[in-house]
Design a protein around this motif. Structure first.
Motif, PDB file in Angstrom:
ATOM      1  N   GLN A  66      -8.498 -35.885  -4.644  1.00  0.00           N
ATOM      2  CA  GLN A  66      -8.626 -37.069  -5.490  1.00  0.00           C
ATOM      3  C   GLN A  66      -8.603 -36.686  -6.967  1.00  0.00           C
ATOM      4  O   GLN A  66      -7.962 -37.360  -7.785  1.00  0.00           O
ATOM      5  N   ASN A  67      -9.271 -35.599  -7.300  1.00  0.00           N
ATOM      6  CA  ASN A  67      -9.309 -35.153  -8.696  1.00  0.00           C
ATOM      7  C   ASN A  67      -7.935 -34.712  -9.172  1.00  0.00           C
ATOM      8  O   ASN A  67      -7.574 -34.907 -10.337  1.00  0.00           O
ATOM      9  N   ASP A  68      -7.138 -34.122  -8.274  1.00  0.00           N
ATOM     10  CA  ASP A  68      -5.774 -33.699  -8.643  1.00  0.00           C
ATOM     11  C   ASP A  68      -4.910 -34.904  -9.026  1.00  0.00           C
ATOM     12  O   ASP A  68      -4.091 -34.822  -9.954  1.00  0.00           O
ATOM     13  N   TYR A  69      -5.072 -36.029  -8.296  1.00  0.00           N
ATOM     14  CA  TYR A  69      -4.322 -37.245  -8.644  1.00  0.00           C
ATOM     15  C   TYR A  69      -4.720 -37.742 -10.037  1.00  0.00           C
ATOM     16  O   TYR A  69      -3.870 -38.147 -10.842  1.00  0.00           O
ATOM     17  N   GLN A  70      -6.003 -37.696 -10.307  1.00  0.00           N
ATOM     18  CA  GLN A  70      -6.476 -38.148 -11.618  1.00  0.00           C
ATOM     19  C   GLN A  70      -5.970 -37.237 -12.724  1.00  0.00           C
ATOM     20  O   GLN A  70      -5.654 -37.698 -13.838  1.00  0.00           O
ATOM     21  N   LEU A  97      -2.361 -38.199 -13.562  1.00  0.00           N
ATOM     22  CA  LEU A  97      -2.313 -39.398 -14.393  1.00  0.00           C
ATOM     23  C   LEU A  97      -2.770 -39.096 -15.819  1.00  0.00           C
ATOM     24  O   LEU A  97      -2.165 -39.573 -16.802  1.00  0.00           O
ATOM     25  N   ALA A  98      -3.805 -38.275 -15.964  1.00  0.00           N
ATOM     26  CA  ALA A  98      -4.320 -37.930 -17.288  1.00  0.00           C
ATOM     27  C   ALA A  98      -3.307 -37.112 -18.074  1.00  0.00           C
ATOM     28  O   ALA A  98      -3.213 -37.243 -19.317  1.00  0.00           O
ATOM     29  N   ASN A 139      -0.815 -39.601 -19.510  1.00  0.00           N
ATOM     30  CA  ASN A 139      -1.415 -40.344 -20.607  1.00  0.00           C
ATOM     31  C   ASN A 139      -1.532 -39.489 -21.869  1.00  0.00           C
ATOM     32  O   ASN A 139      -1.248 -39.946 -22.988  1.00  0.00           O
ATOM     33  N   SER A 165      -7.839 -38.884 -25.104  1.00  0.00           N
ATOM     34  CA  SER A 165      -7.016 -38.673 -23.907  1.00  0.00           C
ATOM     35  C   SER A 165      -6.974 -37.197 -23.519  1.00  0.00           C
ATOM     36  O   SER A 165      -6.997 -36.846 -22.335  1.00  0.00           O
ATOM     37  N   LEU A 204     -11.245 -33.505 -16.399  1.00  0.00           N
ATOM     38  CA  LEU A 204     -10.791 -33.539 -15.003  1.00  0.00           C
ATOM     39  C   LEU A 204     -10.415 -32.139 -14.514  1.00  0.00           C
ATOM     40  O   LEU A 204     -10.674 -31.788 -13.355  1.00  0.00           O
ATOM     41  N   SER A 252     -12.099 -30.019 -11.456  1.00  0.00           N
ATOM     42  CA  SER A 252     -11.297 -29.365 -10.413  1.00  0.00           C
ATOM     43  C   SER A 252     -11.773 -27.930 -10.181  1.00  0.00           C
ATOM     44  O   SER A 252     -11.872 -27.469  -9.045  1.00  0.00           O
TER      45      SER A 252
END
Length: 361
Positions: free
Chosen positions: A119-123, A126-127, A130, A151, A158, A162
């Motif tokens: 889940q953290n890898d997906y975030q 996205l980060a 951004n 940002s 994140l 990880s």
């Protein structure tokens, strides 16, 4: 009445006959002569010279070593435990087998941490997007520096999360910290493993360590590289080792210093915890006098040896030092060429006549 007298007379005759045979017959006289001769010979032996063996004293080379005891220790030894608690999902070693450094031994349940990491890898993905867009907008001065920094901080946070999750997952794996032989396991698949539970013992015994104590008087003779030979009860082989470490302080109770040596053990003949009989080589004395231990007679003030001089025994006070299994070092009182008495010591007295039966050179 007459009969009684007759009996008395017969008894007297019998007693007289026995006395005659005992003391006055030819056989009795012969035995008496033999006894007289034997006594005379015996008296002569007591006053005659004592038969002895002599040893001609000479300078010899003495290897100064001492026999002590010690213990065989493992080169490395550790009780394997887990850093995290959880159910055991896998055991990947065989009891008594050899394992390599870094090899996975036990795995603890980690699906929760794996899911959180995914889940953290997906975030993070996205980060990153951004942060890239804000970087482009900052270059066009479409956003402020503060908005871009926010940002970038979110992305780095994140990434740090990880790293934390990966560290937690790594703690669910118990790996061999070094190569060696693993012992009996104390856990089973599916069991609950806590940080207080010992999984097994891992031992590296090649090379083996030999730990022993040396008396304080020999401290200056022991250094790194000093050679050691030893035996253990489980093998008839004689092993070699070399000193590599010495305790910097002396034990005040025993007045000894602890020394440790290393011995190659490629065949695994040495086992941790074994009792070792050690022969420690200290130094070599090129010229000294050694005589058999039985030659030296303890005296009130010193020790004495007997030497042959003009056919008689002469007592010489001596000072002794080192001992071997059968000989003792004489540091004063004798000189090369002296004839030391090595037998019949119990009969030795000053000025006793001596008869030489053998000379040992």
């Amino acid at each position: 009445m007459k009969t009684r007298y007759i009996i008395y007379i017969l008894l007297a005759l019998v007693v007289g006959a026995l006395v005659y045979n005992k003391f006055f017959s030819a056989k009795a006289k012969k035995a008496d002569a033999a006894n007289t001769k034997g006594k005379g010979a015996k008296g002569k032996g007591r006053n005659g010279p004592v038969s002895v063996r002599l040893m001609i004293v000479k300078d010899t080379t003495l290897d100064n070593n001492i026999d002590i005891t010690g213990t065989i220790d493992a080169n490395e030894r550790v009780s394997l435990i887990s850093e995290t608690a959880g159910n055991i999902t896998g055991i990947y070693f065989t009891e008594g087998s050899h394992v390599k450094k870094g090899q996975l031994l036990v795995k603890v349940y980690d699906k929760d941490q794996v899911a959180a990491l995914k889940q953290n890898d997906y975030q993070i993905a996205l980060a990153k997007q951004n942060e890239y867009r804000n970087k482009v907008l900052l270059q066009k001065e479409a956003i402020s520096q503060q908005e871009y920094d926010t940002s970038l901080t979110g992305l780095n946070t994140l990434k740090a999360q990880s790293d934390v999750l990966k560290a937690q997952i790594s703690k669910t794996e118990v790996r061999a910290p070094f190569s060696g032989t693993i012992g009996l396991r104390n856990v089973s698949p599916g069991g609950y493993l806590s940080p207080n539970t010992s999984i097994a013992t891992l031992v590296n015994i090649d090379p083996a360590k030999v730990t022993f104590s040396v008396p304080e008087k020999y401290l200056q003779l022991v250094s790194k590289g000093t050679k050691v030979s030893f035996t253990v009860t489980s093998s008839e082989q004689k092993f070699k080792a070399a000193v590599y470490a010495i305790e910097p302080s002396i034990d005040v109770n025993s007045r000894t210093i602890t020394v440790r040596a290393k011995a190659d053990n490629p065949k695994g003949l040495l086992t941790a915890g074994s009792f070792a009989k050690i022969n420690l080589e200290l130094d070599q004395i090129p010229k000294t006098i050694m005589v058999p231990t039985e030659c030296v007679v303890p005296d009130l003030k010193s020790s004495v040896v007997y030497v042959y001089h003009n056919g008689k025994a002469v007592a010489k006070p001596v000072k002794t030092d080192l001992r071997t299994a059968s000989k003792i070092q004489i540091i004063s009182g004798l000189k090369p060429g002296d004839s030391v008495v090595v037998s019949g010591i119990m009969q030795m007295r000053p000025k006793v006549p001596l008869k030489i039966i053998k000379v040992i050179k």
